[in-house]
Design a protein around this motif. Structure first.
Motif, PDB file in Angstrom:
ATOM      1  N   ILE A 123       2.635   1.796   2.260  1.00  0.00           N
ATOM      2  CA  ILE A 123       2.288   2.049   2.902  1.00  0.00           C
ATOM      3  C   ILE A 123       1.212   2.920   3.322  1.00  0.00           C
ATOM      4  O   ILE A 123       1.332   2.262   4.988  1.00  0.00           O
ATOM      5  CB  ILE A 123       3.318   3.051   3.122  1.00  0.00           C
ATOM      6  N   ILE A 124       0.624   3.463   2.255  1.00  0.00           N
ATOM      7  CA  ILE A 124      -0.527   3.758   2.985  1.00  0.00           C
ATOM      8  C   ILE A 124      -1.986   2.798   3.845  1.00  0.00           C
ATOM      9  O   ILE A 124      -2.563   2.556   4.191  1.00  0.00           O
ATOM     10  CB  ILE A 124      -1.357   4.038   1.706  1.00  0.00           C
TER      11      ILE A 124
ATOM     12  N   ALA B 283      -1.383  -0.660   5.018  1.00  0.00           N
ATOM     13  CA  ALA B 283       0.008  -0.519   6.493  1.00  0.00           C
ATOM     14  C   ALA B 283      -0.089  -0.012   7.052  1.00  0.00           C
ATOM     15  O   ALA B 283      -1.370  -0.850   8.353  1.00  0.00           O
ATOM     16  CB  ALA B 283       1.056  -0.612   6.327  1.00  0.00           C
ATOM     17  N   ALA B 284      -0.187   1.111   6.999  1.00  0.00           N
ATOM     18  CA  ALA B 284      -0.728   2.125   7.801  1.00  0.00           C
ATOM     19  C   ALA B 284      -2.327   2.115   8.849  1.00  0.00           C
ATOM     20  O   ALA B 284      -2.221   2.484   9.739  1.00  0.00           O
ATOM     21  CB  ALA B 284      -0.307   3.573   8.000  1.00  0.00           C
TER      22      ALA B 284
ATOM     23  N   TYR C 252       4.930   1.662  -3.953  1.00  0.00           N
ATOM     24  CA  TYR C 252       5.455   1.480  -2.446  1.00  0.00           C
ATOM     25  C   TYR C 252       4.522   3.343  -1.651  1.00  0.00           C
ATOM     26  O   TYR C 252       3.632   2.580  -0.419  1.00  0.00           O
ATOM     27  CB  TYR C 252       7.474   2.194  -2.153  1.00  0.00           C
ATOM     28  N   VAL C 253       4.463   4.015  -2.277  1.00  0.00           N
ATOM     29  CA  VAL C 253       3.784   4.565  -1.638  1.00  0.00           C
ATOM     30  C   VAL C 253       1.855   4.172  -0.936  1.00  0.00           C
ATOM     31  O   VAL C 253       1.455   4.305   0.134  1.00  0.00           O
ATOM     32  CB  VAL C 253       3.159   5.812  -2.135  1.00  0.00           C
TER      33      VAL C 253
END
Length: 67
Positions: A34-35, A37-38, A30-31
């Protein structure tokens, strides 16, 4: 020589059992998502000239250093 062999076999057994332990793997995935996607959002905004990354980083550095 037997003690070295015993130590190597014990280490091998530890590595093989530790490799099967997947606790925390979901959180790491998940992390990572998120990275990624950012990063995509930042790249899209930069490509659209909606933000100036140089100015953002300069402002952040100046606010930390008091400059």
């Amino acid at each position: 020589m037997n003690k070295v062999l015993e130590a190597l076999l014990a280490f091998q057994a530890y590595v093989l059992t530790a490799r099967d332990d997947e606790r925390g793997q979901g959180t790491l995935e998940y992390v990572g998502m998120i990275i990624v996607a950012a990063g995509i959002v930042v790249l899209v905004l930069e490509a659209a000239n909606a933000i100036d990354l140089g100015a953002v980083f300069s402002e952040a550095v100046n606010s930390v250093t008091g400059g």
